[in-house]
Write a protein that holds these residues in place. Structure first.
Motif, PDB file in Angstrom:
ATOM      1  N   ARG A  45      -2.501   2.963   2.102  1.00 40.57           N
ATOM      2  CA  ARG A  45      -1.331   3.840   2.056  1.00 40.57           C
ATOM      3  C   ARG A  45      -1.290   4.907   0.842  1.00 40.57           C
ATOM      4  N   TRP A  89       9.011   2.642   4.606  1.00 42.37           N
ATOM      5  CA  TRP A  89       7.380   2.105   4.513  1.00 42.37           C
ATOM      6  C   TRP A  89       7.261   1.457   5.975  1.00 42.37           C
ATOM      7  N   GLN A 134      -2.273   9.826   1.549  1.00 42.71           N
ATOM      8  CA  GLN A 134      -0.756   9.391   1.282  1.00 42.71           C
ATOM      9  C   GLN A 134       0.100  10.401   1.966  1.00 42.71           C
ATOM     10  N   GLU A 167      -0.858  -0.362  -4.468  1.00 42.89           N
ATOM     11  CA  GLU A 167      -0.069  -1.217  -3.458  1.00 42.89           C
ATOM     12  C   GLU A 167       0.367  -2.520  -4.197  1.00 42.89           C
TER      13      GLU A 167
END
Length: 448
Positions: free
Chosen positions: A366, A356, A372, A310
């Motif tokens: 995420r 996103w 995922q 991230e």
């Protein structure tokens, strides 16, 4: 079809104020379409949609060489090695790829962990004194010492290592003005030029004696310098020297810069997200405890991996990957003329709302195991893509988690930095502002 164009009056002021975020804003305004930026004599195309990124970096990569903007000043630093195109790139890739495979990097992790532990021990006096430290400089020093010991076989002395790391950092940041004004001829003096030349001179003073010595006596060591000398020993003398020198500068950048810059962004992010920091502390306490970090810890640091994934989404060190169109072609339904510059930026694409959810928020979930979501392959490309994908990615996912785990096993960081931090548009994405950290020994007080 002609792409939308943003005129100079809409682009100049945002680019002068904050060029990195400005590109993201332009992409959002056009919903990820190819857009032409009018910047006086420079009129590049901003390419942000994953379909278009994939076309340029992978499907039609040989028509989009790394030339022009960014690559000119980078070539003045690293020569024509792994960062170039054509025969030099092919030769460098062939020689260097075996030194950066996942298997080879795994064989280095224990030595890496030991070097990291020694480097972290050297920070303990700062912690005892309650001293605030420039975390960008300290992370660069820690990563550099680790890489030199593990990859370079400690052939670079401590004194030379202290010169090499800062010189590389100066060289990588001092050509920001040339990056923003790529149409300026090299003979026109620009801010940072003198600092750049001095830094490159220092790098050569450190590396060239090692290069020449290694060619005279390649040896059978498994360090990078010996391996490159053996691979290049049949080439012409001056040419072999040049290639090894360029290879070493490229390797140093791939091994040090990405990790050091990412670790600079990490501490303010953890400070601003205490729930993430608490979970990371808990994982380190469970996996590492109070002892030194070792190679066996790495596979068990699963949340750490998600945090770094991230972090690289929001702050990819290689934030801009421009390409030049060698021949005319189509990008989607947009005609691109030969010689045009295409601006590709992971920083921009990683923030597109179409791909996103809550793109500006830092959320490691995420990337959590089993969580995922399926997304476009080129919605996330912090290490580039196609044949030019960064060879240092496996090394990053070894050294960065080991360093953070080693630090958090001993300390809790307090952070002092202005908000918001502004990304500095250099070769790699550093904060423009000073980020200071105070390391509090575990059990010695709560982090602020």
């Amino acid at each position: 079809m002609r792409p939308p164009a943003l005129p100079l009056r809409r682009t100049l002021r945002p680019l002068l104020r904050d060029p990195v975020h400005a590109l993201g804003s332009f992409a959002r305004q056009t919903n990820g379409q190819v857009v032409r930026l009018s910047l006086g004599p420079f009129r590049p195309y901003l390419v942000s949609h994953p379909d278009h990124v994939q076309h340029v970096l992978r499907r039609d990569w040989d028509n989009h060489p790394r030339e022009g903007m960014l690559w000119k000043p980078v070539e003045r630093l690293a020569g024509r090695s792994i960062i170039s195109d054509g025969p030099d790139w092919e030769s460098a890739r062939r020689v260097m790829q075996p030194l950066f495979t996942a298997r080879y990097v795994a064989s280095l992790t224990q030595g890496m962990a030991e070097a990291i532990d020694e480097g972290i021990t050297a920070l303990e006096p700062y912690a005892r004194a309650g001293r605030w430290i420039d975390i960008c400089a300290e992370m660069g020093r820690l990563v550099s010492k680790t890489v030199i010991r593990v990859l370079f076989g400690s052939k670079i002395s401590v004194a030379d290592a202290e010169r090499l790391g800062p010189a590389y950092g100066i060289a990588a940041t001092s050509f920001a003005s040339r990056l923003l004004l790529p149409f300026a001829p090299e003979w026109v003096p620009m801010p940072g030029d003198r600092a750049f030349r001095r830094a490159v001179k220092t790098i050569d003073e450190v590396l060239m004696p090692l290069v020449r010595q290694s060619l005279r006596e390649p040896g059978d060591g498994n360090d990078i310098i010996s391996a490159l000398a053996r691979a290049r020993r049949h080439e012409d003398g001056p040419e072999a020297e040049r290639r090894i020198r360029d290879d070493l500068v490229s390797i140093y950048g791939a091994s040090v810069e990405t990790t050091a810059v990412s670790l600079t962004w990490l501490w303010p992010v953890l400070h601003d997200h205490p729930e993430v920091a608490a979970r990371l502390y808990e994982e380190v306490e469970t996996v590492v405890g109070r002892g030194p970090v070792d190679a066996a810890c790495l596979p068990r640091l699963t949340y750490m991996r998600a945090v770094f994934d991230e972090l690289l989404r929001l702050y990819p060190p290689g934030w801009i990957l421009p390409r030049m169109a060698a021949k005319p072609g189509l990008l989607g339904d947009v005609p691109i003329e030969a010689g045009a510059t295409l601006l590709i930026s992971p920083f921009v694409t990683h923030r597109l709302e179409e791909f996103w959810d809550r793109p500006e928020e830092f959320d490691p979930e995420r990337f959590a195991e089993g969580a995922q979501e399926r997304r476009h392959r080129y919605a996330y490309f912090p290490f580039g893509g196609g044949p030019h994908v960064c060879i240092g990615r496996h090394l990053f996912y070894a050294e960065a988690p080991l360093m953070v785990a080693g630090l958090l096993a001993r300390f809790r960081p307090q952070v002092r930095a202005p908000r918001p931090l502004t990304p500095f548009p250099a070769a790699s994405l550093r904060p423009k502002e000073l980020v200071e950290v105070r390391l509090v020994p575990v059990g010695g007080g709560a982090a602020a």
